[in-house]
Design an enzyme around this catalytic site. Structure first.
Site, short mmCIF file in Angstrom:
data_model
loop_
_atom_site.label_atom_id
_atom_site.label_comp_id
_atom_site.label_asym_id
_atom_site.label_seq_id
_atom_site.Cartn_x
_atom_site.Cartn_y
_atom_site.Cartn_z
N ARG A 1 89.89 39.70 16.26
CA ARG A 1 89.49 38.57 15.44
C ARG A 1 90.58 38.34 14.39
O ARG A 1 91.18 39.29 13.89
CB ARG A 1 88.16 38.83 14.72
CG ARG A 1 86.93 38.65 15.60
CD ARG A 1 86.70 37.19 15.95
NE ARG A 1 85.43 36.97 16.63
CZ ARG A 1 85.27 37.01 17.94
NH1 ARG A 1 86.31 37.30 18.72
NH2 ARG A 1 84.10 36.77 18.50
N GLU B 1 89.24 30.16 11.78
CA GLU B 1 89.04 29.30 12.95
C GLU B 1 88.07 28.18 12.59
O GLU B 1 87.13 28.41 11.84
CB GLU B 1 88.49 30.10 14.13
CG GLU B 1 89.55 30.97 14.81
CD GLU B 1 89.11 31.42 16.20
OE1 GLU B 1 88.78 30.54 17.03
OE2 GLU B 1 89.10 32.63 16.45
N HIS C 1 93.02 31.68 21.22
CA HIS C 1 91.78 32.48 21.35
C HIS C 1 91.13 32.24 22.71
O HIS C 1 89.96 31.90 22.81
CB HIS C 1 90.80 32.14 20.21
CG HIS C 1 89.74 33.19 20.03
ND1 HIS C 1 88.87 33.20 18.96
CD2 HIS C 1 89.39 34.26 20.78
CE1 HIS C 1 88.03 34.23 19.05
NE2 HIS C 1 88.33 34.88 20.14
#
Length: 332
Positions: free
Chosen positions: A240, A269, A296
């Site tokens: 992450r 994000e 991602h």
């Protein structure tokens, strides 16, 4: 049973055969709507929520849904779901642990190879008509094979183990760290050795992050840990974005403390043009050549989604029948 989807409708429909589901079930497609009032208006009486792995499911929404029995993450992550509120109302929170392990492990190894082989910069050089210049430069500078690298995996869960398996095929030396070390038989099976985090940072040529995003791991890779990394080493992050402090990463790259970074994830994000890392790369060509970015997509393979939706619909059926689902991540 009524289900509210807080994710991309096209994806749900692509990987779901609705003919195999009960004709009595009702579906509400909320997309990426975040306004609690609007969500309640659309599906406040829903029995289940399916949420994108990075979509927030806040306390206010959970508390206002009287029929809610299960909240299912579409992916492995579930940091956006308020677990305490779900616990209080005895609502299951489930994820898709392990479903994306092969896909994300492939992404991690791909990023290692792309960084080592200057893949993005090399592509651009050829387009610019500078193929011979690039070839001459890197033949003198030297390109290292992945198999020559000592790789440290921080976070040895399903994805970390799968990454280690792939790295073994290249001939890498692999070390790992996790809260509870593997058994001796597992270490032998995966051909890995345990190291403290400090020793991984100090000794490994490549450090690959596979840790969850939570309060404990927020900006895990900070100034102090970057300073500990082996000079000229490489950081890979397919976990992450929040586990890396962007400012510290940029400073480590600019100073030469680390040589490069391969990032499938970047915080916050969704990543916008004003992201500090994106802006820095646009303004500094030398820095841009040290970073490989991906949007991602490590876990977004067809095979992963087939597994994910198989688990999701199985769990919804279990809850509808009064049974206990699998992959529960809270304490309902």
């Amino acid at each position: 049973m009524k289900i509210m989807f807080m994710t991309l409708r096209d994806r749900v429909e692509r990987f779901t055969d609705f003919s195999n589901l009960s004709k009595d079930w009702e579906y509400v497609f909320a997309g990426y709507e975040k306004d609690t009032a609007k969500l309640l208006e659309m599906g406040g009486d829903a029995d289940a929520i399916l949420a994108d792995a990075i979509t927030p499911v806040p306390k206010e929404l959970i508390e206002a849904m009287p029929n809610l029995k299960i909240i299912h993450s579409e992916g492995v992550g579930y940091e956006g779901i308020n677990l305490a509120a779900a616990d209080e109302k005895h609502i299951y929170v489930c994820n898709n642990r392990g479903a994306n392990k092969t896909a994300v492990a492939e992404q991690a190894v791909m990023l290692m190879l792309m960084v080592l082989r200057h893949a993005v910069t090399g592509h651009n050089r050829v387009l610019e008509g500078r193929q011979i210049e690039a070839k001459a430069s890197w033949s003198m500078e030297g390109i290292s094979e992945l198999g020559s690298m000592h790789v440290g995996i921080i976070g040895m869960g399903d994805i970390g183990i799968e990454t280690a398996k792939l790295l073994n095929a290249f001939g890498c030396r692999v070390s790992y760290n996790k809260r509870y070390p593997l058994s001796p038989s597992q270490e032998k099976e995966y051909n890995v050795t345990y190291m403290s985090v400090d020793d991984i940072l100090k000794n490994c040529d490549i450090v690959s992050l596979h840790i969850p995003s939570n309060k404990e791991t927020f900006e895990y890779m900070n100034e102090e840990r970057f300073a500990m990394m082996k000079k000229g080493s490489i950081l890979i992050n397919t976990a992450r974005g929040e586990v890396v402090k962007n400012e510290a990463l940029l400073e480590a790259l600019k100073s030469g403390q680390i040589a490069a970074a391969g990032l499938d994830v970047l915080a916050p994000e969704p990543v916008k043009e004003d992201n500090i890392v994106v802006k820095a790369m646009k303004n500094d060509g030398e820095l841009a050549e040290k970073i490989v970015l991906a949007p991602h997509i490590g876990g977004l393979t067809v095979q992963t989604f087939d597994k994910i939706y198989g688990t999701i619909w199985s769990n919804f059926k279990k809850v509808c029948a009064g049974e206990t689902p699998v992959n529960i991540v809270n304490h309902p």
